[in-house]
Design an enzyme around this catalytic site. Structure first.
Site, PDB file in Angstrom:
ATOM      1  N   GLU A  43       0.826  -1.211   0.000  1.00 16.84           N
ATOM      2  CA  GLU A  43       0.000   0.000   0.000  1.00 16.84           C
ATOM      3  C   GLU A  43       0.863   1.265   0.000  1.00 16.84           C
ATOM      4  OE1 GLU A  43      -3.559   1.947   2.783  1.00 16.84           O
ATOM      5  OE2 GLU A  43      -2.221   0.435   3.615  1.00 16.84           O
ATOM      6  N   LYS A 112      -9.497   2.560  -2.200  1.00 15.36           N
ATOM      7  CA  LYS A 112      -9.817   2.057  -0.869  1.00 15.36           C
ATOM      8  C   LYS A 112     -11.168   2.577  -0.383  1.00 15.36           C
ATOM      9  CE  LYS A 112      -7.381   1.549   3.576  1.00 15.36           C
ATOM     10  NZ  LYS A 112      -6.119   1.934   4.274  1.00 15.36           N
ATOM     11  N   CYS A 146      -5.623  -2.932   2.926  1.00 17.42           N
ATOM     12  CA  CYS A 146      -5.355  -2.823   4.360  1.00 17.42           C
ATOM     13  C   CYS A 146      -6.614  -2.926   5.222  1.00 17.42           C
ATOM     14  CB  CYS A 146      -4.580  -1.531   4.608  1.00 17.42           C
ATOM     15  SG  CYS A 146      -3.608  -1.530   6.136  1.00 17.42           S
TER      16      CYS A 146
END
Length: 271
Positions: A43, A112, A146
């Site tokens: 990331e 995300k 994540c």
């Protein structure tokens, strides 16, 4: 079909896209000699969590990153799940993953969905909206970032469509290493898919990161696991196992979605 997959567990230079690009180029060139089918990056690999400077260092419309990974993938004839980068748009900055196939074509993009307030993401980033489905090597895959792995309902959005590989890219902190390992194994078991999880190594001014990139099979068994230091992690996966596991325990055909509560507004006022 078997695929050889490598995770690049990088120590990311804080706020230095040029240095990080050079690190990725060097490591991909090294790994290409092992002829992996897919290479995965962590990331925010171009900037790290230098959030206060993103207006200055984010990639305008992701153009530079897309050109860079496209050329790298084409040159080495390798699929690249290019972690995520800070993408600047007219509406704000997103934490965005790009995927390039062996020909250098950009075949996927995901921003995300769940922003992590403990690291101030909500103050500097805009949330994405679309799922992270894409196809590599004739296999339906999904990419998430994540904090997304704490939301199993979001992962299921992808696997109920048939995704067989879940790619997770992260900057997961060391104090919550136990959560990282446990959540990844759980996501593999409950979705009967391979989980390829590439975390970063090292530290930034505010955090020490866990490393421990993982490759997990559809039974939840760990096929390969890194330690904390920068490294590459490689394992072969057999996609036939996904089909075997899903046939043996048919959770997708046994689902009862008509009985699932999908929104808080559907909850009864009293139990």
């Amino acid at each position: 079909m078997t695929l050889k997959i490598s995770c690049l567990q990088l120590n990311i230079a804080f706020g230095d896209p040029a240095e990080n690009q050079q690190r990725v180029q060097t490591e991909v060139e090294k790994l290409s000699a092992q002829r992996p089918d897919i290479i995965v990056l962590p990331e925010l690999w171009t900037t790290g969590y230098d959030l206060t400077r993103l207006d200055e260092i984010a990639d305008e419309d992701g153009a530079h990153t897309k050109a860079f990974i496209s050329e790298l993938a084409r040159l080495h004839h390798i699929n690249i799940v290019a972690g995520s980068i800070a993408k600047k748009t007219k509406d704000g900055i997103t934490n965005t993953m790009y995927i390039a196939n062996r020909n250098g074509d950009i075949v996927g993009e995901y921003s995300k969905l769940h922003l992590f307030q403990l690291m101030d993401e909500h103050l500097y980033l805009q949330s994405g909206e679309a799922p992270g489905l894409f196809t590599l090597e004739n296999t339906l895959c999904a990419g998430v970032i994540c904090y997304d792995i704490r939301f199993p309902e979001w992962i299921r959005v992808h696997t109920v469509q048939g995704a067989e590989i879940l790619f997770v890219v992260a900057e997961w902190p060391l104090p919550r290493l136990h959560h990282w390992r446990t959540l990844l194994q759980a996501r593999a078991i409950e979705n009967q898919c391979y989980v390829i999880a590439c975390n970063r190594a090292g530290h930034d001014p505010n955090n020490t990161f866990a490393g421990h990139s993982l490759i997990v099979d559809p039974w939840g068994e760990i096929l390969a696991e890194a330690k904390e230091e920068p490294c590459s992690l490689t394992a072969e996966i057999d996609l036939q196992k996904v089909k075997q596991v899903r046939k043996q325990i048919p959770i997708f055909s046994d689902r009862r979605p008509e009985h699932y509560i999908t929104s808080e507004k559907n909850f009864p006022k009293k139990y």
